[in-house]
Write a protein that holds these residues in place. Structure first.
Motif, PDB file in Angstrom:
ATOM      1  N   LEU A 142      -3.662  25.941  20.924  1.00 28.63           N
ATOM      2  CA  LEU A 142      -2.447  26.720  20.684  1.00 28.63           C
ATOM      3  C   LEU A 142      -1.676  26.215  19.466  1.00 28.63           C
ATOM      4  O   LEU A 142      -0.738  26.877  19.005  1.00 28.63           O
ATOM      5  CB  LEU A 142      -1.547  26.685  21.919  1.00 28.63           C
ATOM      6  N   GLY A 143      -2.057  25.032  18.972  1.00 28.19           N
ATOM      7  CA  GLY A 143      -1.380  24.478  17.814  1.00 28.19           C
ATOM      8  C   GLY A 143       0.051  24.076  18.092  1.00 28.19           C
ATOM      9  O   GLY A 143       0.933  24.220  17.233  1.00 28.19           O
ATOM     10  N   LEU A 144       0.315  23.570  19.303  1.00 30.46           N
ATOM     11  CA  LEU A 144       1.674  23.225  19.692  1.00 30.46           C
ATOM     12  C   LEU A 144       2.151  21.944  19.012  1.00 30.46           C
ATOM     13  O   LEU A 144       1.407  20.966  18.895  1.00 30.46           O
ATOM     14  CB  LEU A 144       1.758  23.043  21.209  1.00 30.46           C
ATOM     15  N   THR A 145       3.401  21.953  18.599  1.00 28.67           N
ATOM     16  CA  THR A 145       4.020  20.760  18.035  1.00 28.67           C
ATOM     17  C   THR A 145       4.563  19.901  19.176  1.00 28.67           C
ATOM     18  O   THR A 145       4.627  20.346  20.334  1.00 28.67           O
ATOM     19  CB  THR A 145       5.179  21.128  17.111  1.00 28.67           C
ATOM     20  N   ALA A 146       4.981  18.683  18.845  1.00 29.45           N
ATOM     21  CA  ALA A 146       5.556  17.795  19.857  1.00 29.45           C
ATOM     22  C   ALA A 146       6.798  18.428  20.478  1.00 29.45           C
ATOM     23  O   ALA A 146       7.014  18.353  21.700  1.00 29.45           O
ATOM     24  CB  ALA A 146       5.893  16.442  19.237  1.00 29.45           C
ATOM     25  N   GLU A 147       7.606  19.067  19.659  1.00 30.78           N
ATOM     26  CA  GLU A 147       8.825  19.712  20.169  1.00 30.78           C
ATOM     27  C   GLU A 147       8.491  20.856  21.116  1.00 30.78           C
ATOM     28  O   GLU A 147       9.128  21.023  22.165  1.00 30.78           O
ATOM     29  CB  GLU A 147       9.659  20.231  19.004  1.00 30.78           C
ATOM     30  N   GLN A 148       7.481  21.642  20.768  1.00 35.12           N
ATOM     31  CA  GLN A 148       7.082  22.749  21.632  1.00 35.12           C
ATOM     32  C   GLN A 148       6.493  22.244  22.941  1.00 35.12           C
ATOM     33  O   GLN A 148       6.732  22.825  24.002  1.00 35.12           O
ATOM     34  CB  GLN A 148       6.081  23.631  20.890  1.00 35.12           C
ATOM     35  N   LEU A 149       5.719  21.177  22.876  1.00 35.21           N
ATOM     36  CA  LEU A 149       5.186  20.572  24.099  1.00 35.21           C
ATOM     37  C   LEU A 149       6.306  20.087  24.992  1.00 35.21           C
ATOM     38  O   LEU A 149       6.268  20.258  26.218  1.00 35.21           O
ATOM     39  CB  LEU A 149       4.263  19.402  23.744  1.00 35.21           C
ATOM     40  N   SER A 150       7.295  19.455  24.397  1.00 31.05           N
ATOM     41  CA  SER A 150       8.441  18.968  25.162  1.00 31.05           C
ATOM     42  C   SER A 150       9.138  20.118  25.877  1.00 31.05           C
ATOM     43  O   SER A 150       9.497  20.012  27.052  1.00 31.05           O
ATOM     44  CB  SER A 150       9.431  18.248  24.239  1.00 31.05           C
ATOM     45  N   VAL A 207       3.422  31.065  23.223  1.00 30.54           N
ATOM     46  CA  VAL A 207       2.465  29.971  23.376  1.00 30.54           C
ATOM     47  C   VAL A 207       3.033  28.869  24.260  1.00 30.54           C
ATOM     48  O   VAL A 207       2.300  28.211  25.013  1.00 30.54           O
ATOM     49  CB  VAL A 207       2.019  29.402  22.008  1.00 30.54           C
ATOM     50  N   ILE A 208       4.343  28.665  24.198  1.00 26.22           N
ATOM     51  CA  ILE A 208       4.976  27.681  25.086  1.00 26.22           C
ATOM     52  C   ILE A 208       4.836  28.137  26.529  1.00 26.22           C
ATOM     53  O   ILE A 208       4.535  27.345  27.424  1.00 26.22           O
ATOM     54  CB  ILE A 208       6.466  27.483  24.723  1.00 26.22           C
ATOM     55  N   TYR A 252       1.332  27.644  27.864  1.00 31.12           N
ATOM     56  CA  TYR A 252       1.086  26.243  28.205  1.00 31.12           C
ATOM     57  C   TYR A 252       1.767  25.885  29.521  1.00 31.12           C
ATOM     58  O   TYR A 252       1.186  25.195  30.361  1.00 31.12           O
ATOM     59  CB  TYR A 252       1.597  25.343  27.078  1.00 31.12           C
ATOM     60  N   LYS A 253       2.988  26.360  29.693  1.00 30.30           N
ATOM     61  CA  LYS A 253       3.705  26.083  30.939  1.00 30.30           C
ATOM     62  C   LYS A 253       2.960  26.660  32.135  1.00 30.30           C
ATOM     63  O   LYS A 253       2.817  25.997  33.170  1.00 30.30           O
ATOM     64  CB  LYS A 253       5.115  26.686  30.869  1.00 30.30           C
ATOM     65  N   LYS A 254       2.470  27.891  31.993  1.00 29.38           N
ATOM     66  CA  LYS A 254       1.744  28.522  33.101  1.00 29.38           C
ATOM     67  C   LYS A 254       0.456  27.759  33.409  1.00 29.38           C
ATOM     68  O   LYS A 254       0.035  27.673  34.570  1.00 29.38           O
ATOM     69  CB  LYS A 254       1.434  29.982  32.763  1.00 29.38           C
ATOM     70  N   ALA A 256       1.191  43.578  23.853  1.00 32.46           N
ATOM     71  CA  ALA A 256      -0.226  43.649  23.487  1.00 32.46           C
ATOM     72  C   ALA A 256      -0.725  42.302  22.975  1.00 32.46           C
ATOM     73  O   ALA A 256      -1.851  41.882  23.280  1.00 32.46           O
ATOM     74  CB  ALA A 256      -0.431  44.717  22.417  1.00 32.46           C
ATOM     75  N   ALA A 257       0.122  41.605  22.225  1.00 32.00           N
ATOM     76  CA  ALA A 257      -0.260  40.291  21.704  1.00 32.00           C
ATOM     77  C   ALA A 257      -0.476  39.296  22.829  1.00 32.00           C
ATOM     78  O   ALA A 257      -1.417  38.489  22.798  1.00 32.00           O
ATOM     79  CB  ALA A 257       0.811  39.776  20.743  1.00 32.00           C
ATOM     80  N   MET A 258       0.374  39.351  23.862  1.00 34.67           N
ATOM     81  CA  MET A 258       0.220  38.429  24.986  1.00 34.67           C
ATOM     82  C   MET A 258      -1.101  38.665  25.708  1.00 34.67           C
ATOM     83  O   MET A 258      -1.825  37.727  26.032  1.00 34.67           O
ATOM     84  CB  MET A 258       1.397  38.580  25.948  1.00 34.67           C
ATOM     85  N   PHE A 259      -1.444  39.906  25.939  1.00 33.28           N
ATOM     86  CA  PHE A 259      -2.708  40.195  26.614  1.00 33.28           C
ATOM     87  C   PHE A 259      -3.907  39.861  25.726  1.00 33.28           C
ATOM     88  O   PHE A 259      -4.950  39.460  26.209  1.00 33.28           O
ATOM     89  CB  PHE A 259      -2.751  41.662  27.057  1.00 33.28           C
TER      90      PHE A 259
END
Length: 322
Positions: free
Chosen positions: A129-137, A97-98, A101-103, A58-61
């Motif tokens: 999405l508030g992504l960090t550098a590590e999450q973006l990587s 959230v990762i 972003y990938k999609k 439900a959270a994803m949708f």
């Protein structure tokens, strides 16, 4: 996490790789939520999770619906509110959230031709999405893995070496986007670590990797230079510095492009008069262009003389023949 089939953000029109277009920036619910039960079967690489519970589905949708219309207008706090509302644990929400972003990147790669606006779109979604550098990587590396499976693993060497093949263009665009976005947010060490992983996966050495990125960026910079002549009065050297910075092009990589831009304009200025000559207005215009292109006075004088001197010699020869 199993590989997902990227879903384009908008209808494809036209034919061939160069005829594809993307709709205006929007994250489609289908692309995020993964139609057909994707949410129900997410598992981490270590196999820690075998089933995603209903609240996470439900959270994803809910995230998909939130971002669908215009993600640039969504505040990071609204994204976090979705996590709180459905009680999704931090680790699982980070995966969500990762994956979003990938999609989004994979949808962008449906059109293998790069547009400068895409960097701004990726940066905007990263902020939302508030992504960090590590999450973006992680997002970009997972994207490169997907591209490897779809555009490299089963593609012939001939096609991968052809700069105009869809597969090669897709790979080049993917690594360029990764390099540019991560350069802005990660440390030098962090950026190099992720890029080295991508190079290893794609079997590219550092020189080839960087050359591919440059080959994608230079035509865009050349296009920007093509309008310098008509916008000369409003441009400054700093304008071009910013353009190079956004594309990831070093100063020493544009010398030939700047030289060509200057000589082409010098020829146009000289040949615009009757008979051909370099009048005071032409001298002033070329001086302005020299400043914008950051060309030394000595080099500009040399290039100008190479154009003007032959014209004057031809004129003298004509008089002598008379």
């Amino acid at each position: 996490r199993p590989p997902q089939t990227p879903i384009p953000r908008g209808p494809a029109v036209g034919g061939g790789a160069r005829g594809l277009v993307l709709a205006p920036a929007a994250v489609p619910a289908a692309a995020i939520a993964g139609v057909g039960g994707y949410v129900a079967s997410i598992a981490s690489a270590a196999g820690r999770r075998k089933l995603v519970i209903k609240r996470e589905e439900a959270a994803m949708f809910a995230l998909a619906n939130l971002l669908e219309a215009d993600y640039t207008s969504v505040a990071p706090s609204q994204v976090q509110d979705v996590q709180k509302m459905y009680g999704v644990p931090d680790e699982q929400f980070e995966e969500m959230v990762i994956d979003i972003y990938k999609k989004f990147i994979l949808a962008m790669l449906k059109d293998p031709e790069f547009k400068t606006s895409e960097l701004k779109e990726l940066e905007a979604l990263k902020d939302t999405l508030g992504l960090t550098a590590e999450q973006l990587s992680d997002a970009f590396y997972e994207t490169v893995e997907s591209v490897f499976r779809t555009s490299v693993m089963w593609t012939s060497t001939k096609d991968l070496e052809d700069p105009d093949s869809i597969e090669r263009m897709t790979v080049d665009k993917c690594i360029y986007l990764a390099s540019r976005v991560l350069t802005k947010v990660d440390t030098e060490e962090g950026h190099e670590y992720t890029m080295s992983r991508c190079r290893k996966l794609l079997s590219l050495d550092q020189r080839e990797f960087e050359d591919r990125c440059l080959n994608l960026a230079q035509p865009l910079y050349a296009k920007a230079l093509s309008v310098v002549s008509e916008r000369l009065e409003t441009l400054t050297a700093d304008s071009l510095v910013k353009a190079r910075g956004s594309l990831g092009i070093a100063d020493n990589e544009v010398i030939e492009l700047h030289t060509k831009t200057f000589t082409d304009e010098a020829k146009r200025v000289v040949m615009a008069t009757t008979p051909p000559s370099l009048d005071a207005a032409g001298v002033a215009r070329l001086a302005k262009l020299r400043e914008v292109l950051a060309i030394s006075e000595e080099d500009s004088r040399f290039m100008t003389n190479e154009i003007v001197v032959p014209v004057y010699c031809d004129a003298i020869d004509e008089v002598s023949m008379c």
